[in-house]
Motif scaffolding. Sequence first.
Motif, mmCIF file in Angstrom:
data_model
loop_
_atom_site.group_PDB
_atom_site.id
_atom_site.type_symbol
_atom_site.label_atom_id
_atom_site.label_comp_id
_atom_site.label_asym_id
_atom_site.label_seq_id
_atom_site.Cartn_x
_atom_site.Cartn_y
_atom_site.Cartn_z
ATOM 1 N N LEU A 131 0.811 -1.218 0.000
ATOM 2 C CA LEU A 131 0.000 0.000 0.000
ATOM 3 C C LEU A 131 0.844 1.267 0.000
ATOM 4 C CD1 LEU A 131 -2.643 -1.051 2.695
ATOM 5 C CD2 LEU A 131 -2.971 -1.036 0.210
ATOM 6 N N GLN A 132 2.138 1.151 0.238
ATOM 7 C CA GLN A 132 2.976 2.327 0.440
ATOM 8 C C GLN A 132 3.281 3.060 -0.866
ATOM 9 O OE1 GLN A 132 6.514 1.106 2.498
ATOM 10 N NE2 GLN A 132 5.377 0.198 4.198
ATOM 11 N N THR A 133 3.328 4.383 -0.776
ATOM 12 C CA THR A 133 3.860 5.171 -1.886
ATOM 13 C C THR A 133 5.378 5.063 -1.864
ATOM 14 O OG1 THR A 133 4.108 7.196 -0.576
ATOM 15 C CG2 THR A 133 1.972 6.837 -1.677
ATOM 16 N N GLU A 134 6.021 5.440 -2.962
ATOM 17 C CA GLU A 134 7.475 5.388 -3.003
ATOM 18 C C GLU A 134 8.082 6.331 -1.963
ATOM 19 O OE1 GLU A 134 11.172 6.070 -6.157
ATOM 20 O OE2 GLU A 134 9.141 5.690 -6.897
ATOM 21 N N GLU A 135 7.490 7.506 -1.794
ATOM 22 C CA GLU A 135 8.000 8.468 -0.806
ATOM 23 C C GLU A 135 7.918 7.898 0.602
ATOM 24 O OE1 GLU A 135 6.828 12.904 -2.216
ATOM 25 O OE2 GLU A 135 5.144 11.525 -1.969
ATOM 26 N N GLY A 176 7.858 10.644 7.006
ATOM 27 C CA GLY A 176 8.315 11.452 5.886
ATOM 28 C C GLY A 176 7.782 12.878 5.879
ATOM 29 N N GLY A 177 6.910 13.212 6.829
ATOM 30 C CA GLY A 177 6.359 14.566 6.879
ATOM 31 C C GLY A 177 4.895 14.614 6.465
ATOM 32 N N ARG A 178 4.295 15.770 6.694
ATOM 33 C CA ARG A 178 2.854 15.938 6.480
ATOM 34 C C ARG A 178 2.433 15.705 5.040
ATOM 35 N NH1 ARG A 178 0.134 20.617 5.189
ATOM 36 N NH2 ARG A 178 -2.108 20.631 5.630
ATOM 37 N N MET A 179 3.189 16.245 4.058
ATOM 38 C CA MET A 179 2.785 16.109 2.663
ATOM 39 C C MET A 179 2.940 14.662 2.178
ATOM 40 S SD MET A 179 1.513 18.865 1.918
ATOM 41 C CE MET A 179 1.133 18.379 0.233
ATOM 42 N N VAL A 180 3.964 13.970 2.655
ATOM 43 C CA VAL A 180 4.120 12.555 2.303
ATOM 44 C C VAL A 180 2.942 11.761 2.853
ATOM 45 C CG1 VAL A 180 5.529 10.479 2.670
ATOM 46 C CG2 VAL A 180 6.631 12.660 2.131
ATOM 47 N N PHE A 182 -13.342 6.999 6.644
ATOM 48 C CA PHE A 182 -12.440 7.328 7.751
ATOM 49 C C PHE A 182 -11.109 7.843 7.208
ATOM 50 C CE2 PHE A 182 -9.447 6.569 11.161
ATOM 51 C CZ PHE A 182 -10.170 6.843 12.309
ATOM 52 N N ILE A 183 -10.597 7.190 6.168
ATOM 53 C CA ILE A 183 -9.333 7.634 5.556
ATOM 54 C C ILE A 183 -9.466 9.051 5.010
ATOM 55 C CG2 ILE A 183 -7.758 7.225 3.615
ATOM 56 C CD1 ILE A 183 -8.321 4.199 4.050
ATOM 57 N N GLU A 184 -10.607 9.343 4.369
ATOM 58 C CA GLU A 184 -10.841 10.689 3.845
ATOM 59 C C GLU A 184 -10.918 11.704 4.978
ATOM 60 O OE1 GLU A 184 -10.934 12.006 0.685
ATOM 61 O OE2 GLU A 184 -9.990 10.064 0.333
ATOM 62 N N LYS A 185 -11.507 11.310 6.072
ATOM 63 C CA LYS A 185 -11.603 12.196 7.251
ATOM 64 C C LYS A 185 -10.208 12.522 7.791
ATOM 65 C CE LYS A 185 -13.409 12.187 12.011
ATOM 66 N NZ LYS A 185 -12.118 12.032 12.708
ATOM 67 N N VAL A 186 -9.373 11.501 7.914
ATOM 68 C CA VAL A 186 -8.002 11.720 8.403
ATOM 69 C C VAL A 186 -7.224 12.593 7.411
ATOM 70 C CG1 VAL A 186 -5.821 10.610 9.017
ATOM 71 C CG2 VAL A 186 -7.977 9.569 9.713
ATOM 72 N N ARG A 187 -7.430 12.350 6.118
ATOM 73 C CA ARG A 187 -6.739 13.168 5.103
ATOM 74 C C ARG A 187 -7.128 14.630 5.234
ATOM 75 N NH1 ARG A 187 -6.936 14.072 -0.885
ATOM 76 N NH2 ARG A 187 -8.978 13.103 -0.979
ATOM 77 N N GLY A 188 -8.413 14.896 5.511
ATOM 78 C CA GLY A 188 -8.863 16.260 5.681
ATOM 79 C C GLY A 188 -8.271 16.923 6.902
ATOM 80 N N GLU A 189 -7.903 16.132 7.885
ATOM 81 C CA GLU A 189 -7.325 16.658 9.134
ATOM 82 C C GLU A 189 -5.805 16.818 9.040
ATOM 83 O OE1 GLU A 189 -8.451 13.731 11.920
ATOM 84 O OE2 GLU A 189 -10.575 14.309 11.987
ATOM 85 N N ARG A 214 -0.095 12.926 3.446
ATOM 86 C CA ARG A 214 -1.288 13.252 2.658
ATOM 87 C C ARG A 214 -1.330 12.447 1.357
ATOM 88 N NH1 ARG A 214 -4.857 17.169 3.271
ATOM 89 N NH2 ARG A 214 -5.131 17.293 1.004
ATOM 90 N N ARG A 215 -0.181 12.370 0.685
ATOM 91 C CA ARG A 215 -0.142 11.601 -0.567
ATOM 92 C C ARG A 215 -0.328 10.112 -0.308
ATOM 93 N NH1 ARG A 215 3.352 15.960 -2.144
ATOM 94 N NH2 ARG A 215 5.192 15.028 -1.150
ATOM 95 N N GLN A 216 0.149 9.647 0.855
ATOM 96 C CA GLN A 216 -0.061 8.243 1.210
ATOM 97 C C GLN A 216 -1.545 7.962 1.436
ATOM 98 O OE1 GLN A 216 2.169 5.278 1.739
ATOM 99 N NE2 GLN A 216 0.041 4.683 1.421
ATOM 100 N N LEU A 217 -2.234 8.871 2.094
ATOM 101 C CA LEU A 217 -3.670 8.696 2.317
ATOM 102 C C LEU A 217 -4.444 8.755 1.001
ATOM 103 C CD1 LEU A 217 -4.021 10.858 5.557
ATOM 104 C CD2 LEU A 217 -4.065 8.357 5.392
ATOM 105 N N GLU A 218 -4.004 9.613 0.090
ATOM 106 C CA GLU A 218 -4.631 9.670 -1.237
ATOM 107 C C GLU A 218 -4.453 8.347 -1.969
ATOM 108 O OE1 GLU A 218 -2.758 12.963 -3.135
ATOM 109 O OE2 GLU A 218 -3.718 14.457 -1.849
ATOM 110 N N ARG A 219 -3.258 7.771 -1.839
ATOM 111 C CA ARG A 219 -2.978 6.481 -2.471
ATOM 112 C C ARG A 219 -3.890 5.397 -1.896
ATOM 113 N NH1 ARG A 219 -1.653 3.324 -6.647
ATOM 114 N NH2 ARG A 219 -0.245 1.615 -6.133
ATOM 115 N N LEU A 220 -4.103 5.416 -0.588
ATOM 116 C CA LEU A 220 -4.991 4.434 0.026
ATOM 117 C C LEU A 220 -6.406 4.552 -0.534
ATOM 118 C CD1 LEU A 220 -4.064 4.430 3.831
ATOM 119 C CD2 LEU A 220 -3.505 2.719 2.106
ATOM 120 N N SER A 221 -6.868 5.786 -0.689
ATOM 121 C CA SER A 221 -8.207 5.999 -1.237
ATOM 122 C C SER A 221 -8.312 5.452 -2.657
ATOM 123 C CB SER A 221 -8.559 7.488 -1.225
ATOM 124 O OG SER A 221 -8.649 7.970 0.104
#
Length: 260
Positions: free
Chosen positions: A102-106, A160-164, A252-259, A166-173
Amino acid sequence: MKAVGRQIKLWRESAGLRQAELGAAIGYSEEMVSCVERGRRAPKPEFLDSADRVLEAGGRIAAMKGDVAEARYPKKVRDLARLEDDAGELGAYSNHNMHGLLQTEEHARALFAMRRPAYDEDEIDRHVAARMARQEIYNRRPAPLLTFVLEEVTLRRPIGGRMVLRRQLERLSEIGQLRHVEIQVMPTDREEHAGMAGELRVLKIKDGTTVGYSEAQLTSRLISDPREVQILEMRYGMIRAQALTPRESLAFIEKVRGET
């Protein structure tokens, strides 16, 4: 790696070139050419392509890219990838890290960069490439059924930081929208939890057998004893029943991404 190195050496000597001359012609140091020829370093695809062109090998050196790519991966990863390739169904519960499929490369790079003892850059590249290569499982046909249960903390820890994150949560979605993939989240506030003994994987192989797989710190273990596999299947079923449903989990994943 030694067999590839010997082939390159034979082609170089047939062309009448020294290691330094070949290195200069393809943009690598003499030391790198020497390490490749001795099987101490895995040549990157561009090394093989350039050597093939300069040595006029007619594609024979470049043709080794696939084998070299696989050989660059750690043995444990090669064994796991073969197991996943043979699986018609895979179920995984992750209690500490985001599952590798499930992981992004970052995200993967950040995880390997924080390992102790520390990896050098080449080792990090090798591990990241191996992890990303395993994700070809999503493109397999017929598609295997993939189910994942993730602890809530894996969605919130900012590897990896906040933006990494966010992109990881987008990948999960995105992955969660695939018809042959189901992602579930185990909320931290659950009182009943069948997975307190740690992470686990259950793989149903195409030949009809079922095996388990687990990792802990420096060890990994393939579980084939039918009694132990039965216990893992039972636990995984209970974990899935106790977690949020796939639809609730995507929300739930979308909720966490929004936060985040």
